[in-house]
Write a protein that holds these residues in place. Structure first.
Motif, PDB file in Angstrom:
ATOM      1  N   UNK A  99      46.864  40.388  35.686  1.00 30.12           N
ATOM      2  CA  UNK A  99      48.292  40.643  35.711  1.00 30.12           C
ATOM      3  C   UNK A  99      48.272  41.906  36.344  1.00 30.12           C
ATOM      4  N   UNK A 100      47.567  42.355  34.348  1.00 33.45           N
ATOM      5  CA  UNK A 100      47.485  43.909  35.579  1.00 33.45           C
ATOM      6  C   UNK A 100      46.262  44.545  35.990  1.00 33.45           C
ATOM      7  N   UNK A 101      45.281  43.966  36.126  1.00 33.64           N
ATOM      8  CA  UNK A 101      44.654  44.297  37.029  1.00 33.64           C
ATOM      9  C   UNK A 101      45.325  44.253  39.170  1.00 33.64           C
ATOM     10  N   UNK A 102      46.143  43.112  38.818  1.00 33.71           N
ATOM     11  CA  UNK A 102      46.601  43.162  40.432  1.00 33.71           C
ATOM     12  C   UNK A 102      48.181  44.116  40.183  1.00 33.71           C
ATOM     13  N   UNK A 103      48.486  44.572  39.631  1.00 30.44           N
ATOM     14  CA  UNK A 103      49.177  46.257  39.346  1.00 30.44           C
ATOM     15  C   UNK A 103      48.668  47.312  39.776  1.00 30.44           C
ATOM     16  N   UNK A 104      47.014  47.136  39.180  1.00 31.28           N
ATOM     17  CA  UNK A 104      46.057  48.294  38.847  1.00 31.28           C
ATOM     18  C   UNK A 104      46.076  48.448  40.496  1.00 31.28           C
ATOM     19  N   UNK A 105      45.774  47.457  41.588  1.00 31.05           N
ATOM     20  CA  UNK A 105      45.456  48.325  42.610  1.00 31.05           C
ATOM     21  C   UNK A 105      46.463  48.232  43.737  1.00 31.05           C
ATOM     22  N   UNK A 106      47.701  47.706  43.634  1.00 24.74           N
ATOM     23  CA  UNK A 106      48.912  47.206  44.411  1.00 24.74           C
ATOM     24  C   UNK A 106      49.521  48.996  43.630  1.00 24.74           C
ATOM     25  N   UNK A 107      49.445  49.253  42.826  1.00 28.09           N
ATOM     26  CA  UNK A 107      50.817  49.924  42.131  1.00 28.09           C
ATOM     27  C   UNK A 107      50.926  51.442  43.239  1.00 28.09           C
ATOM     28  N   UNK A 108      49.030  51.659  43.760  1.00 29.19           N
ATOM     29  CA  UNK A 108      48.758  53.343  44.544  1.00 29.19           C
ATOM     30  C   UNK A 108      49.712  53.339  45.645  1.00 29.19           C
ATOM     31  N   UNK A 109      49.533  52.427  46.264  1.00 31.16           N
ATOM     32  CA  UNK A 109      49.707  52.166  48.039  1.00 31.16           C
ATOM     33  C   UNK A 109      50.653  50.983  47.756  1.00 31.16           C
ATOM     34  N   UNK A 110      50.680  49.703  47.558  1.00 29.60           N
ATOM     35  CA  UNK A 110      51.405  48.469  48.660  1.00 29.60           C
ATOM     36  C   UNK A 110      52.517  48.135  47.821  1.00 29.60           C
ATOM     37  N   UNK A 111      52.952  48.851  46.477  1.00 33.32           N
ATOM     38  CA  UNK A 111      53.967  49.257  46.223  1.00 33.32           C
ATOM     39  C   UNK A 111      55.036  49.753  46.959  1.00 33.32           C
ATOM     40  N   UNK A 112      53.801  50.672  47.205  1.00 30.77           N
ATOM     41  CA  UNK A 112      55.264  51.261  47.808  1.00 30.77           C
ATOM     42  C   UNK A 112      55.924  51.778  48.928  1.00 30.77           C
ATOM     43  N   UNK A 113      55.628  50.175  49.767  1.00 31.71           N
ATOM     44  CA  UNK A 113      55.924  49.497  51.120  1.00 31.71           C
ATOM     45  C   UNK A 113      56.950  49.323  50.750  1.00 31.71           C
ATOM     46  N   UNK A 114      57.229  48.191  50.055  1.00 28.43           N
ATOM     47  CA  UNK A 114      58.717  47.919  49.707  1.00 28.43           C
ATOM     48  C   UNK A 114      59.689  48.198  49.692  1.00 28.43           C
ATOM     49  N   UNK A 115      59.035  49.523  48.506  1.00 33.44           N
ATOM     50  CA  UNK A 115      60.462  50.581  48.035  1.00 33.44           C
ATOM     51  C   UNK A 115      60.769  51.184  49.681  1.00 33.44           C
ATOM     52  N   UNK A 116      59.661  51.564  50.154  1.00 38.24           N
ATOM     53  CA  UNK A 116      59.858  52.317  51.268  1.00 38.24           C
ATOM     54  C   UNK A 116      60.881  51.778  52.601  1.00 38.24           C
ATOM     55  N   UNK A 117      60.818  49.939  52.554  1.00 36.92           N
ATOM     56  CA  UNK A 117      61.131  49.302  53.598  1.00 36.92           C
ATOM     57  C   UNK A 117      62.137  49.156  53.330  1.00 36.92           C
ATOM     58  N   UNK A 118      62.796  48.995  52.138  1.00 34.11           N
ATOM     59  CA  UNK A 118      64.178  48.351  51.814  1.00 34.11           C
ATOM     60  C   UNK A 118      65.089  49.368  52.073  1.00 34.11           C
ATOM     61  N   UNK A 119      65.098  50.195  51.419  1.00 34.23           N
ATOM     62  CA  UNK A 119      65.129  51.514  51.066  1.00 34.23           C
ATOM     63  C   UNK A 119      65.463  52.070  52.464  1.00 34.23           C
ATOM     64  N   UNK A 120      64.597  52.541  53.057  1.00 29.51           N
ATOM     65  CA  UNK A 120      64.389  53.451  54.571  1.00 29.51           C
ATOM     66  C   UNK A 120      65.423  52.326  55.885  1.00 29.51           C
ATOM     67  N   UNK A 121      64.933  51.426  55.534  1.00 31.05           N
ATOM     68  CA  UNK A 121      65.409  50.001  56.699  1.00 31.05           C
ATOM     69  C   UNK A 121      67.025  50.029  56.802  1.00 31.05           C
TER      70      UNK A 121
END
Length: 303
Positions: A96-118
């Motif tokens: 679980x920690x590794x999943x967060x590590x590989x996604x925190x830099x970019x992948x988790x940015x996308x839903x935040x930008x999508x939900x708040x920007x759209x």
């Protein structure tokens, strides 16, 4: 014969009618906005991608094995540089920690930008924004409802990933302590609270992206412009943080602290880097949210 003169108080009631039971605070309830956003295809697609990522990683580890890796360290925040990939398959907590590590830099940015920007820009692109305001929904109420729901979905996206990773990791690697690449381990009972701290910090650190996306969403009728602009500016921040020549100026960049949550995965929990990163992120976010509300309150809505 002239008509009788209407009393002044009667004229006021006639000239300014109000619907019985109307309350501005009850317009566009959060549950209504949440259901509207939940049914949208982009919400379901993003949820599917985040839920599928742990299974993709499990398949990748099964095919290629765990990399002996390079230093994958965290940005600022106490100087804790870790490589979780080395111990990714030791337990469900490690996975679980590794999943967060590989996604925190970019992948988790996308839903935040999508939900708040759209959220606002899409209403404008559908020419439904003016009808919402004519309902009548006060502008502040409309923005508040949309912002709260967008942040709620962003947080849900960040919680979904580690929850699925814990479940999938337990099935694939078993439950156990979180082993640290630097040596030692966290007891199994401490891993979930520590991962909760990690998720909370990642969410707070992404408030800057949320603020950028939400502000841009109130300025344009193009949802992709707001989402892409927020993601693009976030990437620019990451690039600037990589410029070591900026020296201490990088401390004022939210990107500099994005991996400060690594301090939560140490035998001794350290808060220094996470507090600094959270303070920087919240400050920028409050400014951007204030700009969004101020600009939208004066904007001429034509779509």
């Amino acid at each position: 014969m002239s008509a009788p003169v209407q009393p002044p108080e009667d004229r006021v009631e006639t000239d300014h009618p109000e619907a019985a039971g109307y309350r501005a605070g009850r317009t566009l309830p959060l549950r209504v906005e949440a259901m509207r956003q939940l049914r949208r295809r982009r919400t379901l697609l993003m949820g599917g991608i985040l839920a599928a990522l742990p299974f993709i990683l499990i398949i990748a580890f099964a095919i290629g094995g765990t990399p002996d890796g390079e230093d994958g360290g965290g940005g600022g925040g106490g100087g804790s540089r870790i490589n979780l990939m080395d111990v990714a398959t030791e337990s469900a907590a490690n996975f679980a920690a590794t999943s967060l590590f590989v996604s925190a830099g970019f992948l988790l940015v996308v839903p935040v930008a999508l939900f708040c920007g759209d959220t606002v820009a899409s209403e404008a692109s559908w020419s439904s924004l003016r009808y919402l305001l004519a309902a009548p929904v006060p502008r502040v109420r409309l923005l508040w409802s949309k912002l709260v729901v967008a942040l709620g979905f962003s947080l849900a996206a960040m919680v979904l990933l580690p929850v699925v990773a814990l479940a999938a990791g337990t099935a694939a690697y078993g439950w156990g302590p979180l082993k640290l690449p630097t040596g030692g381990a966290l007891a199994a009972g401490d891993t979930v609270p520590r991962l909760a701290i990690v998720v909370a910090f990642i969410f707070v650190s992404q408030l800057v992206t949320a603020g950028l996306a939400f502000w841009l969403s109130t300025k344009t009728d193009a949802p992709l412009g707001a989402v892409g602009g927020a993601v693009g500016l976030t990437i620019v921040g990451n690039v600037l943080d990589a410029v070591t020549a900026l020296g201490s100026w990088r401390d004022f960049l939210p990107a500099h602290w994005q991996f400060a949550w690594a301090d939560a995965l140490q035998p001794q929990l350290e808060w220094g880097g996470m507090i600094k990163g959270a303070a920087i992120s919240v400050t920028y976010a409050l400014i951007l949210f204030a700009l969004a509300f101020r600009g939208f309150s004066r904007k001429d809505i034509v779509s």
